[in-house]
Design a protein around this motif. Sequence first.
Motif, PDB file in Angstrom:
ATOM      1  N   LEU A  81     -34.557  22.078  62.272  1.00 27.99           N
ATOM      2  CA  LEU A  81     -34.437  21.444  63.447  1.00 27.99           C
ATOM      3  C   LEU A  81     -36.141  21.493  64.059  1.00 27.99           C
ATOM      4  CD1 LEU A  81     -30.795  22.236  64.696  1.00 27.99           C
ATOM      5  CD2 LEU A  81     -31.721  20.288  63.768  1.00 27.99           C
ATOM      6  N   THR A  82     -36.687  22.714  64.037  1.00 31.81           N
ATOM      7  CA  THR A  82     -37.904  22.668  64.597  1.00 31.81           C
ATOM      8  C   THR A  82     -38.651  21.814  64.030  1.00 31.81           C
ATOM      9  OG1 THR A  82     -37.626  24.909  64.923  1.00 31.81           O
ATOM     10  CG2 THR A  82     -39.724  24.616  65.121  1.00 31.81           C
ATOM     11  N   ILE A  83     -38.875  21.701  62.698  1.00 27.34           N
ATOM     12  CA  ILE A  83     -39.761  20.646  61.930  1.00 27.34           C
ATOM     13  C   ILE A  83     -39.425  19.435  62.467  1.00 27.34           C
ATOM     14  CG2 ILE A  83     -40.366  20.042  59.665  1.00 27.34           C
ATOM     15  CD1 ILE A  83     -39.851  22.784  58.631  1.00 27.34           C
ATOM     16  N   PHE A  84     -38.368  18.905  62.244  1.00 28.65           N
ATOM     17  CA  PHE A  84     -37.942  17.681  62.653  1.00 28.65           C
ATOM     18  C   PHE A  84     -38.189  17.410  64.302  1.00 28.65           C
ATOM     19  CE2 PHE A  84     -35.948  17.402  58.432  1.00 28.65           C
ATOM     20  CZ  PHE A  84     -36.304  16.096  58.181  1.00 28.65           C
ATOM     21  N   GLY A  85     -38.134  18.316  65.056  1.00 29.47           N
ATOM     22  CA  GLY A  85     -38.155  18.135  66.689  1.00 29.47           C
ATOM     23  C   GLY A  85     -39.663  18.017  66.721  1.00 29.47           C
ATOM     24  N   LEU A  86     -40.475  18.712  65.930  1.00 34.23           N
ATOM     25  CA  LEU A  86     -42.030  18.546  66.268  1.00 34.23           C
ATOM     26  C   LEU A  86     -42.579  17.393  65.693  1.00 34.23           C
ATOM     27  CD1 LEU A  86     -43.050  22.218  65.792  1.00 34.23           C
ATOM     28  CD2 LEU A  86     -42.666  21.109  67.991  1.00 34.23           C
ATOM     29  N   ALA A  87     -42.380  17.137  64.452  1.00 33.46           N
ATOM     30  CA  ALA A  87     -42.554  15.956  63.715  1.00 33.46           C
ATOM     31  C   ALA A  87     -41.929  14.751  63.504  1.00 33.46           C
ATOM     32  CB  ALA A  87     -42.932  16.510  62.169  1.00 33.46           C
ATOM     33  N   GLY A  88     -40.751  14.660  64.491  1.00 35.72           N
ATOM     34  CA  GLY A  88     -40.052  13.359  64.278  1.00 35.72           C
ATOM     35  C   GLY A  88     -40.848  12.195  64.913  1.00 35.72           C
TER      36      GLY A  88
END
Length: 131
Positions: A56-63
């Motif tokens: 969730l953090t990766i997709f939140g930052l790189a979404g």
Amino acid sequence: MIKELLAFGLVSFPAIFSIVDPFAVLPVFLAMTAHDSPESKRRTAIRASIAVFLTLTIFGLAGGLIFRFFGISLGAFKVVGGLLLFMTAIDMMQAKSSRTRTSPEEEEEGIHKADVAIIPLAIPLLAGPGA
């Protein structure tokens, strides 16, 4: 600045918690780890939690970058998300079980799988498309 971050956290945490819905995954977790020791269950839960957090953090930052890479606009994403929610609501109103949940065959396969922390617990059950 801190006040804004606190307000954002108070608004976003309940939304993310309700979308991730760990209580709905609990029966699947218990079924898949039925024959494991309590220590093994604890390790599985911790690994799944870490995987969900990282995902969730990766997709939140790189979404935004991912959307731009594939040429998807925010408006198009909202329309498709609305259609998916509408289709799920129609299934619920007709008392049909959702086809996006796990099937008994998948749960049986998970029982015999060596490690269920990452797949299927963390991804897609907890950190699925909605999250």
